[in-house]
Design a protein around this motif. Structure first.
Motif, PDB file in Angstrom:
ATOM      1  N   THR A  88      -6.378   5.472  -3.240  1.00 57.01           N
ATOM      2  CA  THR A  88      -5.042   6.025  -3.466  1.00 57.01           C
ATOM      3  C   THR A  88      -5.040   6.973  -4.661  1.00 57.01           C
ATOM      4  O   THR A  88      -4.445   8.054  -4.618  1.00 57.01           O
ATOM      5  CB  THR A  88      -4.028   4.886  -3.688  1.00 57.01           C
ATOM      6  OG1 THR A  88      -3.970   4.079  -2.513  1.00 57.01           O
ATOM      7  CG2 THR A  88      -2.652   5.424  -4.008  1.00 57.01           C
ATOM      8  N   LEU A 144       2.414   1.702  -3.489  1.00 56.77           N
ATOM      9  CA  LEU A 144       1.425   2.190  -4.450  1.00 56.77           C
ATOM     10  C   LEU A 144       1.172   3.688  -4.265  1.00 56.77           C
ATOM     11  O   LEU A 144       1.162   4.455  -5.234  1.00 56.77           O
ATOM     12  CB  LEU A 144       0.119   1.402  -4.278  1.00 56.77           C
ATOM     13  CG  LEU A 144      -1.054   1.854  -5.148  1.00 56.77           C
ATOM     14  CD1 LEU A 144      -0.739   1.630  -6.626  1.00 56.77           C
ATOM     15  CD2 LEU A 144      -2.328   1.103  -4.764  1.00 56.77           C
ATOM     16  N   VAL A 150      -6.948   0.813  -3.875  1.00 58.02           N
ATOM     17  CA  VAL A 150      -6.333   1.344  -5.092  1.00 58.02           C
ATOM     18  C   VAL A 150      -7.079   2.592  -5.554  1.00 58.02           C
ATOM     19  O   VAL A 150      -6.469   3.632  -5.860  1.00 58.02           O
ATOM     20  CB  VAL A 150      -6.323   0.280  -6.213  1.00 58.02           C
ATOM     21  CG1 VAL A 150      -5.821   0.892  -7.525  1.00 58.02           C
ATOM     22  CG2 VAL A 150      -5.443  -0.899  -5.834  1.00 58.02           C
ATOM     23  N   ASP A 161       0.831  -1.204   0.000  1.00 57.85           N
ATOM     24  CA  ASP A 161       0.000   0.000   0.000  1.00 57.85           C
ATOM     25  C   ASP A 161       0.868   1.258   0.000  1.00 57.85           C
ATOM     26  O   ASP A 161       0.577   2.245  -0.679  1.00 57.85           O
ATOM     27  CB  ASP A 161      -0.926   0.000   1.212  1.00 57.85           C
ATOM     28  CG  ASP A 161      -2.072  -0.989   1.067  1.00 57.85           C
ATOM     29  OD1 ASP A 161      -2.786  -1.212   2.058  1.00 57.85           O
ATOM     30  OD2 ASP A 161      -2.248  -1.536  -0.038  1.00 57.85           O
ATOM     31  N   TRP A 205      -8.763  -4.623  -1.367  1.00 58.91           N
ATOM     32  CA  TRP A 205      -7.653  -4.087  -2.152  1.00 58.91           C
ATOM     33  C   TRP A 205      -8.119  -3.166  -3.276  1.00 58.91           C
ATOM     34  O   TRP A 205      -7.557  -2.076  -3.477  1.00 58.91           O
ATOM     35  CB  TRP A 205      -6.822  -5.236  -2.722  1.00 58.91           C
ATOM     36  CG  TRP A 205      -5.648  -4.758  -3.521  1.00 58.91           C
ATOM     37  CD1 TRP A 205      -4.543  -4.118  -3.064  1.00 58.91           C
ATOM     38  CD2 TRP A 205      -5.486  -4.868  -4.940  1.00 58.91           C
ATOM     39  NE1 TRP A 205      -3.688  -3.830  -4.090  1.00 58.91           N
ATOM     40  CE2 TRP A 205      -4.238  -4.273  -5.250  1.00 58.91           C
ATOM     41  CE3 TRP A 205      -6.251  -5.404  -5.958  1.00 58.91           C
ATOM     42  CZ2 TRP A 205      -3.763  -4.215  -6.558  1.00 58.91           C
ATOM     43  CZ3 TRP A 205      -5.777  -5.355  -7.253  1.00 58.91           C
ATOM     44  CH2 TRP A 205      -4.548  -4.766  -7.546  1.00 58.91           C
ATOM     45  N   LEU A 223      -0.704  -1.931 -13.017  1.00 62.30           N
ATOM     46  CA  LEU A 223      -0.425  -2.885 -11.956  1.00 62.30           C
ATOM     47  C   LEU A 223       0.120  -4.160 -12.577  1.00 62.30           C
ATOM     48  O   LEU A 223      -0.456  -4.698 -13.534  1.00 62.30           O
ATOM     49  CB  LEU A 223      -1.701  -3.172 -11.160  1.00 62.30           C
ATOM     50  CG  LEU A 223      -2.326  -1.932 -10.498  1.00 62.30           C
ATOM     51  CD1 LEU A 223      -3.662  -2.287  -9.865  1.00 62.30           C
ATOM     52  CD2 LEU A 223      -1.388  -1.345  -9.446  1.00 62.30           C
TER      53      LEU A 223
END
Length: 752
Positions: free
Chosen positions: A598, A557, A595, A554, A591, A611
């Motif tokens: 983020t 990313l 994403v 995390d 997850w 990814l």
């Protein structure tokens, strides 16, 4: 003296007209008829008479369909015709099936039936016309079945199922013809059974495995000559001398065989047509043969390629031994057998001592020769129930199964291995003595799962190294000291995330046509306050194993997205940042949401994020992977398959994945200069990816020779030391500025 009767002119004209009409109706190839209200024939042309088995039309008149067909067919015709008569509504172009009484074969007809009226406009019966559309229906069937066969090939259906359907398709197009496909075996010397759904099973079994040669019937000879062999009369053809009685026993009189050739001209098999009549093939049969051999070649080549890719994914191409991908499966199966029958199973981790010296002094070719010889010696030392695997480099794992509950048998095998490996090996006319260090972990005492057993065997092997090499060690409690070191490292990872000890480097990815950077891969590094710089190979596996990879992933990313947005905000052209995703992250139910969160928090466009997933990760649960990937793809996030070629991918699964790029693993790129197997794999991956509309990128490109190969094979992209090592964010910024068009102020940055 005969009397000549002169008819009135009107009656003569009427009779002439009737004869003319009869002649005209009989010349029409379609089936023309008129029926009365009771559906009895009152008029029929010769075509109607012939299809119903009569010599003249007079024999049809007065009959109904119940006199000509079975009850079910007759009732269907009667019901339709009564509906036309009573409703006065015509039926236009209705398809129906009838049996030709003369030949016993089914025919497809396109029929129109309309009510017939007299001069007072009253319905007195019906008029029918039918056209034979059997040929068209066969063409439709051929086209539809061809599409099904192609779909079966694309979906990786079993080869025998595909070939069986293909032969049945051809048989459905012809009368009195039996099809057969034989396949060239691995040796290239024999033909084995592929498909023969209608041939007598006893005949098919007898010819299964026939040799390829100059006088081996039609098929063996066709494969030998690489051209069609037409035998119109088996009983009198010298090619069938050894098989004439066999053919006669099963009523086969002619056989026409054509080789099935790959796109490179290699003989893959043969397609044969058999007939009970003495004759040569017709033009239609020859045309269908061409269709069949082309389609069969595609199916066979696809199966060969799939088997080759599967083999390469599961085996080490240098030694032919099973590789890491099969280790867990083999060990799991061995452990299950152990639980049922109570013998031991041991994992032996083998590492060659000072192998690097041979590689460095004599080169990789000599090193490869040594590894091949060592592999052979290991195989000679174990039983057929055991397994030898190569993990990579000079590391091997041996599974010893079905052992008694003591170390004597294991020790005996280890001594045998040590002695065999230690025998001199001659390379380039120089004798070498190689030794090995071995570590042993035994189920159930040294671990309850495959991962623990392998780790403990590895630890024992390092203890053997520490003890002076050229020996073996069993796993013992003392080795658990290293487990405490792992715990300390684990705690360090946890604290390192909180203390911002991790940072990212970025490696450019370059378009091979333009030479421009279009993306960067984010790579995590750890600067430990005491131990200094720790490479990912030392902490990523541990983080993955313990679940800390989720928190670390995390952070990676978010930092990568933040940095990419910062580059864009600085006026640099947008590029894609690529972030590796671990199995633990991908399996986390939250997850996808993280994403998206983020991207929202950093302000980075989803189209600037890619990814990277490993193929083994995706193959664990393809359906789940596709669902997750499509959710993120819908907002613009891209996906790449990383390390492609090192695991096992189903091609039918791969084509369904929403993936835009394939990454050729650097293990295949590394030896492109001198390893034919790696060149073959790399070329195959490039071709496969591009045919699936994916871009292909090669990683680990370090030399001009590697780059030249990739360009020659039209690889799309590359990354590696040949262009740049991983660099800091500032380094990437300078590179992007250098390739940007110069602005009036000379900065290369775009004005906002």
């Amino acid at each position: 003296m005969s009397t000549i009767i002169k008819l009135p002119n009107a009656e003569l004209a009427w009779r002439n007209e009737r004869r003319f009409l009869r002649a005209m109706v009989d010349q029409v190839p379609d089936y023309l008829f008129v029926k009365d209200l009771d559906c009895r024939f009152v008029i029929a042309n010769e075509a109607v008479a012939r299809i119903n088995g009569f010599a003249s039309t007079d024999e049809v008149i007065g009959k109904t369909d119940f006199d000509l067909h079975d009850v079910a067919t007759a009732e269907k015709f009667f019901e339709i015709e009564q509906r036309v008569i009573q409703s006065e509504q015509s039926i236009i172009d209705m398809e129906e099936v009838v049996v030709d009484a003369a030949t016993g074969r089914e025919k497809w007809l396109l029929t129109t039936k309309v009510a017939m009226r007299d001069h007072k406009n009253a319905v007195v019966g019906l008029v029918g016309v039918s056209r034979d559309i059997t040929a068209r229906k066969k063409e439709d069937l051929l086209r539809d079945e061809q599409a099904i066969v192609v779909e079966m090939i694309a979906l990786n259906s079993p080869l025998d199922t595909i070939l069986d359907r293909l032969v049945r398709l051809i048989e459905s197009q012809l009368e009195g013809v039996l099809g057969s496909i034989l396949l060239v075996d691995k040796t290239g010397k024999y033909l084995t059974h592929g498909a023969a759904p209608s041939l007598p099973p006893a005949y098919s079994q007898t010819i299964d495995g026939i040799a390829i040669g100059p006088n081996v019937g039609s098929c063996g000879t066709a494969a030998f000559r690489r051209e069609s062999v037409i035998v119109a009369d088996i009983a009198n053809d010298p090619l069938w001398t050894d098989f004439r009685e066999l053919a006669a026993l099963h009523g086969l009189r002619s056989c026409w065989s054509t080789p099935i050739l790959s796109h490179q001209g290699q003989v893959l098999g043969t397609f044969a047509m058999y007939s009970a009549a003495v004759r040569a093939p017709t033009d239609i049969e020859t045309s269908l043969t061409q269709i069949t051999t082309r389609t069969a070649a595609i199916a066979i080549e696809r199966k060969v390629a799939q088997d080759q890719i599967s083999y390469m994914a599961h085996h080490d191409m240098l030694t032919g031994l099973p590789n890491r991908s099969l280790l867990i499966d083999r060990l799991t199966q061995a452990m299950l057998q152990t639980e049922r029958h109570n013998p031991w199973v041991s994992v032996v981790f083998v590492d060659l001592d000072n192998f690097k010296f041979i590689n460095d002094s004599l080169g990789h070719t000599a090193g490869d020769a040594l590894l091949k010889e060592v592999s052979k010696r290991m195989l000679d030392c174990v039983r057929s129930t055991d397994a030898v695997m190569r993990l990579g480099g000079d590391e091997f794992v041996i599974l010893l199964t079905d052992l008694p509950e003591n170390t004597d048998a294991i020790s005996a095998t280890l001594h045998k291995l040590r002695t065999a490996i230690g025998e001199p090996i001659t390379i380039k006319e120089q004798a070498f003595h190689i030794t090995c260090s071995m570590g042993v972990a035994t189920f159930p005492h040294d671990g309850a799962d495959p991962e623990t057993l392998i780790a403990n065997a590895d630890a024992a092997m390092y203890k053997a190294k520490d003890a002076g090499r050229d020996g073996f060690q069993f796993f013992t409690a003392e080795i658990n000291i290293r487990a405490h070191e792992r715990l300390a490292l684990l705690d360090g990872i946890r604290k390192g995330i909180a203390r911002s000890e991790f940072h990212l480097l970025y490696q450019p990815q370059v378009d091979l046509k333009s030479g421009r950077i279009f993306a960067v891969e984010a790579l995590v590094r750890w600067k430990h306050p005491v131990l200094g710089l720790i490479t990912p190979i030392h902490f990523i596996p541990l983080a993955e194993e313990t679940g800390l990879i989720v928190a670390l992933g995390d952070w990676v990313l978010k930092e990568a997205c933040r940095q990419n947005k910062e580059w864009q905000d600085a006026g640099l052209a947008p590029i894609t940042v690529c972030v590796n995703v671990s199995a633990r992250q991908f399996q986390d139910l939250n997850w996808t949401g993280r994403v998206l969160q983020t991207l929202e928090e950093t302000g980075l466009s989803a189209r600037c994020l890619e990814l990277e997933l490993t193929e083994s990760l995706v193959m664990r649960d393809v359906d789940q992977a596709v669902a997750i990937m499509k959710d993120l793809q819908s907002v613009g996030v891209g996906f790449a398959i990383d390390d492609f070629g090192t695991g096992y991918s189903s091609l039918s699964a791969l084509k369904s994945l929403p993936v835009s790029r394939l990454k050729i693993d650097q293990s295949f790129v590394r030896n492109l200069g001198d390893d034919e197997n790696d060149r073959t794999i790399a070329a195959a991956v490039i071709s496969l990816g591009q045919k699936l509309n994916m871009r292909v990128i090669a990683e680990g490109v370090e030399t001009d020779e590697q780059l030249a190969f990739l360009r020659d094979n039209r690889c799309d992209e590359m990354q590696g030391y040949h262009f740049s090592r991983p660099v800091s964010s500032e380094g990437i910024e300078k590179m992007l500025q250098a390739q940007a068009p110069k602005t009036p102020d000379g900065t290369g940055k775009r004005r906002k």
